[in-house]
Design an enzyme around this catalytic site. Sequence first.
Site, PDB file in Angstrom:
ATOM      1  CB  ILE A 138      29.383  52.777 -45.237  1.00  0.00           C
ATOM      2  CG1 ILE A 138      29.960  51.770 -44.245  1.00  0.00           C
ATOM      3  CG2 ILE A 138      27.960  53.159 -44.849  1.00  0.00           C
ATOM      4  CD1 ILE A 138      30.125  52.327 -42.843  1.00  0.00           C
ATOM      5  N   GLY A 189      46.896  44.945 -37.360  1.00  0.00           N
ATOM      6  CA  GLY A 189      46.906  45.699 -38.602  1.00  0.00           C
ATOM      7  C   GLY A 189      45.844  46.772 -38.709  1.00  0.00           C
ATOM      8  CE  LYS A 207      37.685  58.483 -42.912  1.00  0.00           C
ATOM      9  NZ  LYS A 207      37.838  57.220 -42.163  1.00  0.00           N
TER      10      LYS A 207
END
Length: 430
Positions: A138, A189, A207
């Site tokens: 993104i 996963g 983040k």
Amino acid sequence: MMRTRPLKVALLGCGVVGSEVARIMTTHATDLAARIGAPVELAGVAVRRPDKVREGIDPALVTTDATALVKRGDIDVVVEVIGGIEPARTLITTAFAHGASVVSANKALIAQDGAALHAAADEHGRDLYYEAAVAGAIPLIRPLRESLAGDKVNRVLGIVNGTTNFILDAMDTTGAGYQEALDEATALGYAEADPTADVEGFDAAAKAAILAGIAFHTRVRLDDVHREGMTEVTAADFASARQMGCTIKLLAICERAADGASVTARVHPAMIPLSHPLANVREAYNAVFVESEAAGQLMFYGPGAGGSPTASAVLGDLVAVCRNRLGGATGPGESAYAALPVSPMGEVVTRYHISLDVADKPGVLAQVATVFAEHGVSIDTVRQSGKDGEASLVVVTHRASDAALGGTVEALRKLDTVRGVASIMRVEGE
């Protein structure tokens, strides 16, 4: 006109992301050269296991001596995708000292030592880019750092961890419990064998620190971010959320105070109205909602992890850094001129959803309401149900400070009629 001498790239790490970076560099070499104005050449790949077969990579380029690779005087750009604090930090600063710019996907390192790394890059006149450190493919850091550079960002609210969003989405849509949803995420996963960094909010907190620093032109370290995990979220919490027209997400929230004098950064599970765009972010996708003064509300959405999405962000940075290299310039560095203080969590103001187990007898609601009033927390709605001498009391508040709510809950626990505080959850996005 295209320069014929190639720009040389050193790749540190060749796992899921690194191998995909190498593959794209090879298969898209002609297009990358045209976009940059010069060919790019993979000049070396530092790995821990040199004997492993790496399809598409010349074994002659593989080395275990990452330090020697970044010290080569002919390296133009170092791409760091090994993660962690060390040896990544030393390798990056060594690369700057020997003339290379750096592209990194290392959120933990940037969140912890971004200021020092930017200072090292500035000292040597080199670039430090890290779009891939937050939200995978993104485009988010570049819009915040460049596209919105003339605007004033007031809030960044987002889902920045795909693993936790997958788990919470599964709990919401299928009615699964936390462990059942985690097992499914692991089997598919989406979750690591040890999911602690994701489910306890460490990944999202790193983040959030990066986003807050860029959005508010202020140095925000990982230690400045309030963090809560989502392992205690239950099916009952989702049932309460649905009754309110909400769902539950693990959110990273970075805010400028109403008076503009400070900022906060936090990560925690929260109820969010189904009408909010973030409520419809499903499975392992990420989305970030940015609120700015001039542009208004912006939303960035897409895959937040995985080899190909992350490699896409790395290659975008690589193209930008190589263009800067050819032009003899550097891109935007750290912008921390505002130097706003980071306020503690106690000063955060929001709404709250509190679920209490209480005795089912007259006067309990009045006692609970009195405690809220004594701590300056206004009640919006109350929902009560009871059976066989036991009752559940759900209180939703108006906006109040986290400190006031904490004092309220502490006092509630001391009431003889309150048998337990089943859950406390913030209500965001309204």
